[in-house]
Design a protein around this motif. Sequence first.
Motif, PDB file in Angstrom:
ATOM      1  N   TYR A  83      -2.948   4.989  -2.372  1.00 29.50           N
ATOM      2  CA  TYR A  83      -3.807   5.761  -1.479  1.00 29.50           C
ATOM      3  C   TYR A  83      -3.363   7.213  -1.539  1.00 29.50           C
ATOM      4  O   TYR A  83      -2.168   7.500  -1.602  1.00 29.50           O
ATOM      5  CB  TYR A  83      -3.702   5.249  -0.034  1.00 29.50           C
ATOM      6  CG  TYR A  83      -4.256   3.861   0.114  1.00 29.50           C
ATOM      7  CD1 TYR A  83      -5.546   3.657   0.576  1.00 29.50           C
ATOM      8  CD2 TYR A  83      -3.503   2.748  -0.239  1.00 29.50           C
ATOM      9  CE1 TYR A  83      -6.073   2.382   0.693  1.00 29.50           C
ATOM     10  CE2 TYR A  83      -4.014   1.467  -0.130  1.00 29.50           C
ATOM     11  CZ  TYR A  83      -5.297   1.291   0.333  1.00 29.50           C
ATOM     12  OH  TYR A  83      -5.816   0.029   0.434  1.00 29.50           O
TER      13      TYR A  83
ATOM     14  N   HIS B  58       0.699  -2.211  -7.217  1.00 26.33           N
ATOM     15  CA  HIS B  58       0.447  -1.947  -5.808  1.00 26.33           C
ATOM     16  C   HIS B  58      -0.864  -1.191  -5.624  1.00 26.33           C
ATOM     17  O   HIS B  58      -1.424  -0.672  -6.581  1.00 26.33           O
ATOM     18  CB  HIS B  58       1.615  -1.141  -5.227  1.00 26.33           C
ATOM     19  CG  HIS B  58       2.921  -1.842  -5.398  1.00 26.33           C
ATOM     20  ND1 HIS B  58       3.335  -2.857  -4.576  1.00 26.33           N
ATOM     21  CD2 HIS B  58       3.898  -1.694  -6.334  1.00 26.33           C
ATOM     22  CE1 HIS B  58       4.511  -3.308  -4.990  1.00 26.33           C
ATOM     23  NE2 HIS B  58       4.866  -2.615  -6.053  1.00 26.33           N
ATOM     24  N   SER B  59      -1.332  -1.127  -4.388  1.00 22.37           N
ATOM     25  CA  SER B  59      -2.526  -0.340  -4.058  1.00 22.37           C
ATOM     26  C   SER B  59      -2.079   1.069  -3.702  1.00 22.37           C
ATOM     27  O   SER B  59      -1.174   1.247  -2.884  1.00 22.37           O
ATOM     28  CB  SER B  59      -3.271  -0.962  -2.878  1.00 22.37           C
ATOM     29  OG  SER B  59      -3.747  -2.246  -3.217  1.00 22.37           O
TER      30      SER B  59
ATOM     31  N   LYS C  12      -5.886   3.101 -10.433  1.00 26.29           N
ATOM     32  CA  LYS C  12      -6.906   3.185  -9.396  1.00 26.29           C
ATOM     33  C   LYS C  12      -6.250   3.704  -8.120  1.00 26.29           C
ATOM     34  O   LYS C  12      -5.223   3.181  -7.680  1.00 26.29           O
ATOM     35  CB  LYS C  12      -7.526   1.805  -9.156  1.00 26.29           C
ATOM     36  CG  LYS C  12      -8.419   1.721  -7.940  1.00 26.29           C
ATOM     37  CD  LYS C  12      -9.668   2.542  -8.097  1.00 26.29           C
ATOM     38  CE  LYS C  12     -10.541   2.402  -6.859  1.00 26.29           C
ATOM     39  NZ  LYS C  12     -11.143   3.629  -6.448  1.00 26.29           N
ATOM     40  N   VAL C  13      -6.817   4.756  -7.557  1.00 32.00           N
ATOM     41  CA  VAL C  13      -6.299   5.343  -6.322  1.00 32.00           C
ATOM     42  C   VAL C  13      -7.426   5.393  -5.300  1.00 32.00           C
ATOM     43  O   VAL C  13      -8.497   5.924  -5.578  1.00 32.00           O
ATOM     44  CB  VAL C  13      -5.744   6.772  -6.558  1.00 32.00           C
ATOM     45  CG1 VAL C  13      -5.213   7.362  -5.261  1.00 32.00           C
ATOM     46  CG2 VAL C  13      -4.664   6.765  -7.631  1.00 32.00           C
ATOM     47  N   HIS C  14      -7.190   4.829  -4.130  1.00 31.98           N
ATOM     48  CA  HIS C  14      -8.140   4.932  -3.019  1.00 31.98           C
ATOM     49  C   HIS C  14      -7.963   6.325  -2.429  1.00 31.98           C
ATOM     50  O   HIS C  14      -6.877   6.674  -1.972  1.00 31.98           O
ATOM     51  CB  HIS C  14      -7.858   3.870  -1.959  1.00 31.98           C
ATOM     52  CG  HIS C  14      -7.870   2.483  -2.502  1.00 31.98           C
ATOM     53  ND1 HIS C  14      -9.027   1.771  -2.683  1.00 31.98           N
ATOM     54  CD2 HIS C  14      -6.862   1.692  -2.931  1.00 31.98           C
ATOM     55  CE1 HIS C  14      -8.733   0.591  -3.184  1.00 31.98           C
ATOM     56  NE2 HIS C  14      -7.420   0.517  -3.348  1.00 31.98           N
TER      57      HIS C  14
ATOM     58  N   GLU D 294      -5.205   9.647 -10.914  1.00 26.45           N
ATOM     59  CA  GLU D 294      -6.119   8.766 -11.656  1.00 26.45           C
ATOM     60  C   GLU D 294      -6.374   9.277 -13.068  1.00 26.45           C
ATOM     61  O   GLU D 294      -6.330   8.500 -14.029  1.00 26.45           O
ATOM     62  CB  GLU D 294      -7.460   8.639 -10.925  1.00 26.45           C
ATOM     63  CG  GLU D 294      -7.460   7.674  -9.785  1.00 26.45           C
ATOM     64  CD  GLU D 294      -8.829   7.542  -9.125  1.00 26.45           C
ATOM     65  OE1 GLU D 294      -9.082   6.472  -8.569  1.00 26.45           O
ATOM     66  OE2 GLU D 294      -9.630   8.505  -9.157  1.00 26.45           O
TER      67      GLU D 294
ATOM     68  N   ASN E  28       0.852  -1.186   0.000  1.00 22.27           N
ATOM     69  CA  ASN E  28       0.000   0.000   0.000  1.00 22.27           C
ATOM     70  C   ASN E  28       0.888   1.235   0.000  1.00 22.27           C
ATOM     71  O   ASN E  28       1.629   1.467   0.955  1.00 22.27           O
ATOM     72  CB  ASN E  28      -0.910   0.002   1.223  1.00 22.27           C
ATOM     73  CG  ASN E  28      -1.872  -1.165   1.214  1.00 22.27           C
ATOM     74  OD1 ASN E  28      -2.256  -1.661   0.165  1.00 22.27           O
ATOM     75  ND2 ASN E  28      -2.259  -1.624   2.384  1.00 22.27           N
TER      76      ASN E  28
ATOM     77  N   SER F 123       1.447   0.284 -10.735  1.00 17.84           N
ATOM     78  CA  SER F 123       0.262  -0.510 -11.084  1.00 17.84           C
ATOM     79  C   SER F 123       0.230  -1.860 -10.371  1.00 17.84           C
ATOM     80  O   SER F 123      -0.821  -2.493 -10.299  1.00 17.84           O
ATOM     81  CB  SER F 123       0.181  -0.711 -12.600  1.00 17.84           C
ATOM     82  OG  SER F 123       1.249  -1.530 -13.047  1.00 17.84           O
TER      83      SER F 123
ATOM     84  N   GLU G  73      -1.599   0.512   7.879  1.00 18.55           N
ATOM     85  CA  GLU G  73      -2.252   0.165   6.619  1.00 18.55           C
ATOM     86  C   GLU G  73      -1.499   0.700   5.408  1.00 18.55           C
ATOM     87  O   GLU G  73      -1.851   0.382   4.270  1.00 18.55           O
ATOM     88  CB  GLU G  73      -3.680   0.716   6.623  1.00 18.55           C
ATOM     89  CG  GLU G  73      -4.548   0.131   7.719  1.00 18.55           C
ATOM     90  CD  GLU G  73      -5.860   0.872   7.879  1.00 18.55           C
ATOM     91  OE1 GLU G  73      -6.295   1.558   6.942  1.00 18.55           O
ATOM     92  OE2 GLU G  73      -6.441   0.773   8.971  1.00 18.55           O
TER      93      GLU G  73
END
Length: 131
Positions: A32, A29-30, A48-50, A42, A2, A27, A71
């Motif tokens: 944030y 990894h997640s 994709k970005v949280h 984005e 993350n 890409s 996290e």
Amino acid sequence: MNIGLIAHDNKKKLMQNFCIAYRPILSKHSLYATDTTGRLVEEITGLKVHRSLAGHLGGVRQFGAQIAGNEIDAVIFLRDPLQDPTRDAGFSTILQLCDTHNIPVATNVASAEILIMALDRGDLDWRNLYR
């Protein structure tokens, strides 16, 4: 992993360019980010970005809670060293939390490139054990 992305206002374009350059690694990894930075990344990369709230609306606090909650595995925080320190209190907390919780953090493009290359080599895989 993350990965947290934060950028001061006049570093957001630089963050976009960084994410374009390292899109193949990011890409995997997640991601944030606070709202504006996340949206900009984005839009330009398709990643994709949280997203949390905008930084000034509580997004910095949300981001800090994610760091404190273990996290987030690494943070790229492109900061403006010339920004008025009185406007920077929340962001200083992010750096303090990263230090407190042993989260690797990069604060400029040079250190961000080192961090992203280490991530790609697997040098941060120890974070999986730490969680």
